[in-house]
Every structure is written in C-alpha cells, then in structure tokens.
Enzyme design. Sequence first.
Site, mmCIF file in Angstrom:
data_model
loop_
_atom_site.group_PDB
_atom_site.id
_atom_site.type_symbol
_atom_site.label_atom_id
_atom_site.label_comp_id
_atom_site.label_asym_id
_atom_site.label_seq_id
_atom_site.Cartn_x
_atom_site.Cartn_y
_atom_site.Cartn_z
ATOM 1 N N ARG A 188 0.829 -1.207 0.000
ATOM 2 C CA ARG A 188 0.000 0.000 0.000
ATOM 3 C C ARG A 188 0.867 1.261 0.000
ATOM 4 O O ARG A 188 0.542 2.265 0.637
ATOM 5 C CB ARG A 188 -0.955 0.001 1.202
ATOM 6 C CG ARG A 188 -1.900 -1.182 1.238
ATOM 7 C CD ARG A 188 -2.810 -1.241 0.020
ATOM 8 N NE ARG A 188 -3.663 -2.410 0.044
ATOM 9 C CZ ARG A 188 -3.381 -3.566 -0.576
ATOM 10 N NH1 ARG A 188 -2.263 -3.676 -1.292
ATOM 11 N NH2 ARG A 188 -4.195 -4.586 -0.505
ATOM 12 N N SER A 237 -11.393 -0.143 3.207
ATOM 13 C CA SER A 237 -10.532 -0.529 4.315
ATOM 14 C C SER A 237 -9.935 0.710 4.966
ATOM 15 O O SER A 237 -9.320 1.539 4.302
ATOM 16 C CB SER A 237 -9.411 -1.451 3.830
ATOM 17 O OG SER A 237 -9.928 -2.677 3.362
ATOM 18 N N GLU A 307 -5.204 3.716 6.025
ATOM 19 C CA GLU A 307 -5.158 3.434 4.595
ATOM 20 C C GLU A 307 -5.989 4.457 3.840
ATOM 21 O O GLU A 307 -5.662 4.836 2.717
ATOM 22 C CB GLU A 307 -5.663 2.019 4.299
ATOM 23 C CG GLU A 307 -5.576 1.616 2.856
ATOM 24 C CD GLU A 307 -5.846 0.138 2.632
ATOM 25 O OE1 GLU A 307 -6.559 -0.181 1.663
ATOM 26 O OE2 GLU A 307 -5.361 -0.695 3.412
#
Length: 323
Positions: A188, A237, A307
């Site tokens: 990520r 998320s 995130e």
Amino acid sequence: MASDTATAAEDLKGLAAELAEAMPELRGRLRANVSMAEITWFRVGGPAEVLFTPADEADLVYFLKNAPEELPVTVVGVGSNLLVRDGGVRGVVVRLGRGFGSIEQLYEERIRCGTAVPDVRLAQAAAKAGIGRLAFYRGIPGSIGGALRMNAGAHGTETRDVLVEARAVDRRGQLHVLSVDDLGYGYRHCGAPPDFIFTQATFQGEAGLRDVIEKAMQEVADYREEHQPTKARTGGSTFKNPPGHSAWRLVDAAGCRGLRVGGAHVSEKHCNFLINDGEATAADIEGLGETIRERVRATSGVSLDWEIKRIGESAAPADGDGA
C-alpha cells in the site's frame, strides 16, 4: 477562454475566476466552492475552494505549468478511499474525468487505460479481451489512479504485479513515464513523488478464457458482498494491515466492533470499515478512527496506519465550542 470550455459563468468566483483569467487556453472545467461530500463515498466533508476537471492530459499540463507555485493542488479520484475534513480543501482539487477514461488493448495480453477508469471497468475490459491476471481489480472500489498511488491489491495480487509503466505529470507540468521499478512499490505504498498526477497506465496480463476470467471476477464480487458492507456509506478498508497482523482482527480484539462516535460506527460485518449512518461529520469518522487506533495500541501495542487518505482542514469551532 476557449469556446469548448464547460465552465459556467456563475461558477467563476474568487480563485476560480482568477485562474480562468490567467489561463485563457484552459479547456477543462473550473468550479468554485464545490461540496466534496457529493463526490466522496463517505458523503461527508467541506467544499473544495476550486474543483478543476481537465479536458485531457495536455489541458492538465497547461494548467500546472501556468498555476502559481504557491497554489495548493490536491488530486482525488472517485472518492472511494477518501475522507475530506469538514473545513474543506484550500486551493485547487483536481479530479480527472472523461478525458482520462479510455481503455485500449495494445496487443495480445497488454492493455492501456486512463487513470480515471474505475478498477472494475479495467477488469471487465480485460476479461472481454481474454486477458487474465487483472480479475482482482473487480474487488477494488476505486479508480486506476488511486490503484497506482497506493499499489492497490486484493486476493493475493497487487498493482505492481501487473503494471508495466505509468504516465504522470508533476506540479510544474512536466511529463514522466515511469516503469514499475521506478515507482518503488511496497505494501500500500508508492515511491513516486507526492505531486505526481498519474494520467495513464499500461498493464501486462496473460492469455485466458473469457468465461474462466469472468467466473473469477464473480467470485471476487461475491466475496466482497458476503464479507464487506458494500451498500453502506464507507471509505473501504480504513487501516493498513500491520506486518504479521490483520487490521480487522486487532480492531475486533480491542473491543471496537460496533463502536460509535456521533453518526459514525465500526461495521459489525467487517471491523476495518467505518460507516456513516447518514448524519456523521468527517470529524465523527476521523475521531472514531483515532479512538480505534488508541484502543488497538493499548491492547496490542500495535500502531495502525490509516489506509484511507484524509485531506482538507478541520471545521472552525462554533461559537462557545473553542477556548
């Protein structure tokens, strides 16, 4: 301004009017004081001082080359993994639109698309062309620009596994072509400079049968439907998975399932999703996320990283609320 511009006269106020006057060849749309709540999946957040939708890559280059260096420029996609604070966003918010929405099969198993293309559309186009390995994008609620910026992935495959190269424009209006190695991908994470605006990406898949690929895509969609609150006002998320841990398990173990702050709560279905009940503010959602982080740190010693991308300024306190 050029005759094909979509900018309405009534939208040209303040900074938007100044930019329009300074850039007579601009073909994209400038709008002043646009509610970001209307274009984010959380449906919260204050206004963008100016929202700019460039006509195409050349128009974006022209804008960035001529925009004052001190002007804040923020890029957003479809708003799926985004929390805009209640005070709104100063400067210009760039949102890529139809001029960045093309999809083209180059040859055999290689496909190129603009970064405004939703991830699911790329998966569908690849399946139609008999290109495998891209079915995982069916399960990522966002656009290709966001996928490039965060190395989005699902079901064991990440963007870096299928990306060949990407095009980007920097804050000075310079074009760059970057290989997957140039992007310094991690979990990520993308190592490209934060001011780069991705405009196009090329992917390499593998030969596959359309019906087999579509079946895999349906399995991805069914998994999301079963395990995630897909019909709620959410931002996807919330936290990255820490090394060796699952974020949702840590949140659950900290007793945060169903936890509520104002009009926001933790999903009962998946603890790594925050939900806007319909009355939440951005402050409610961010405050809930920070409360979760504190409880997880207290119970496990693990610090969760957001995130979801958070942008903008907090709202000024109402009279009597501040010191």
